[in-house]
Design a protein around this motif. Sequence first.
Motif, PDB file in Angstrom:
ATOM      1  N   ASP A   1       0.844  -1.194   0.000  1.00 24.34           N
ATOM      2  CA  ASP A   1       0.000   0.000   0.000  1.00 24.34           C
ATOM      3  C   ASP A   1       0.878   1.242   0.000  1.00 24.34           C
ATOM      4  O   ASP A   1       2.105   1.154  -0.106  1.00 24.34           O
ATOM      5  N   ALA A   2       0.259   2.413   0.159  1.00 27.47           N
ATOM      6  CA  ALA A   2       1.005   3.672   0.085  1.00 27.47           C
ATOM      7  C   ALA A   2       2.048   3.795   1.181  1.00 27.47           C
ATOM      8  O   ALA A   2       3.078   4.468   1.010  1.00 27.47           O
TER       9      ALA A   2
ATOM     10  N   CYS B   1      -0.326  -5.782   1.466  1.00 30.12           N
ATOM     11  CA  CYS B   1      -1.782  -5.748   1.350  1.00 30.12           C
ATOM     12  C   CYS B   1      -2.239  -6.931   0.504  1.00 30.12           C
ATOM     13  O   CYS B   1      -1.472  -7.459  -0.293  1.00 30.12           O
TER      14      CYS B   1
ATOM     15  N   THR C   1      -6.507   0.074  -6.469  1.00 35.83           N
ATOM     16  CA  THR C   1      -6.032   1.460  -6.522  1.00 35.83           C
ATOM     17  C   THR C   1      -5.039   1.772  -5.413  1.00 35.83           C
ATOM     18  O   THR C   1      -4.028   2.463  -5.633  1.00 35.83           O
ATOM     19  N   TYR C   2      -5.277   1.247  -4.206  1.00 35.93           N
ATOM     20  CA  TYR C   2      -4.409   1.553  -3.071  1.00 35.93           C
ATOM     21  C   TYR C   2      -3.550   0.350  -2.652  1.00 35.93           C
ATOM     22  O   TYR C   2      -3.014   0.313  -1.562  1.00 35.93           O
ATOM     23  N   CYS C   3      -3.440  -0.610  -3.534  1.00 33.82           N
ATOM     24  CA  CYS C   3      -2.636  -1.804  -3.264  1.00 33.82           C
ATOM     25  C   CYS C   3      -2.036  -2.253  -4.592  1.00 33.82           C
ATOM     26  O   CYS C   3      -2.740  -2.805  -5.442  1.00 33.82           O
TER      27      CYS C   3
END
Length: 469
Positions: free
Chosen positions: A228-229, A234, A239-241
Amino acid sequence: MVVGWTKHGDGRHLAPGEVVRPDERLSWPRMVGFGAQHVIAMFGATFVFPLVMGLDPNVAVMMSGVATILFLLIVKGKVPSYLGTSASFVGGVFAIRAAAGGDTAGADAIVTGAILVAGFVLALAGLAIHFLGVSIIHKIFPPVVTGAVVMLIGFGLAFVVADVYWPQDHWVALITMLITFVVIVLFKGFIGRIGVLIGLVSGFVLSWLLDLAVGPVTSVLPGANLRDAAGAACPVEGTYCVATAFPHDRVSFDAVAAAPWFGLPNFHAPDFKTSAVLLVLPAVIALIAENIGHVKAVGEMTGTDVDPYVGRAVTADGVATVVTSAVGGSPTTTYAENIGVMAATKVYSTAAYYIAGVIAIAFGLCPKFGALVAATPGGVLGGVTVILYGMIGLLGAKIWIENRVNFADPVNMVPIGAGMILAIGPVQHAIGGDFTLEGIALGTIVVLGGYHLLRAIAGRSPEPVRSEA
């Protein structure tokens, strides 16, 4: 005649200028040899494209044999042809996987469900051609549109090479590409026709040797080392992974060692999503054009009138795609590689294709072989697909040239140019909710709808077909 062949001459020799017609054969040992040659000719693309689409290559090879036998039965043995994996669906499949979570079992089912529906539509188109004539297709899909669809299917896949395969090992991709270049151009006969397969095998061996000599490569593998960010692990890519670079071997034989020598491949049932179906339907246009062109080529080579069987051939391809995708296989199409083998050997006997189908089915019953194919490194696929996609795209230009399409006419130039940009982008267009048209599907709709809309506004009829693609 569907099966049953008359022996040609003494069954051993062909006099100068003679050919073995579809309802004839040579001696059975010789026919087995010709059948095996057809398997080798189709083999490269038939297992490369399932790999590219994330489908099981073992299922694809096995079901290509089933599809070929079905095709021969439906066309009553009048059109000798091998049905291998179609490349026309690759762009749509990538779009489906992007929306369905990547390379997962659920996405596999959605992909094959969409392909099955497209096969059904193709079969219906074949029936329309059979009862209404080939001219109906030329009116709806004139050369300017058909060439554009074929071109955007090829060039619309450029992002796959750039974003997915090439970055996994750019030096291996470059070397694989160069080897394939040289083999295709330097060797004019059978070796040249399997240049893609030779390039793929060479890149595979090179990757394995590099693992031994210099160690792992550091790159991004789709679906692996997800972060992740904040850099924490994750579970699901999104989108975030995202997948991040990490050291890994180029080639892993773990799955090969675990696979049995004999057994059924990994079949799976399809799942149907309307949004996914719309993404692959543009491929039907390309398959219609491809089938018509191949059938006419066979007619010219054999000196027979096969026009009455064009509709049957298109229907047969659609039925074969329905059958193969129903068990997790790849979409099918008639193969130019095998038409080239017939042109070189002058043996057009459908007996060779029945034998080839049986051999392909036997290959599919070896899971260890499928695991070996699936171990092909991404960098190698990058070097191969950059050629394959480019060649598909240029086939569209070939259709334009052969039919002398006039691009000084804005009715031709404007919608085609717009559709190409939308496909190559690939541009995304949200329709509503979670449904989005993008890339090849969006480009095809703009090309087809825009062309007919502008032609109606201008008050013109479609341009005539000047030559056959």
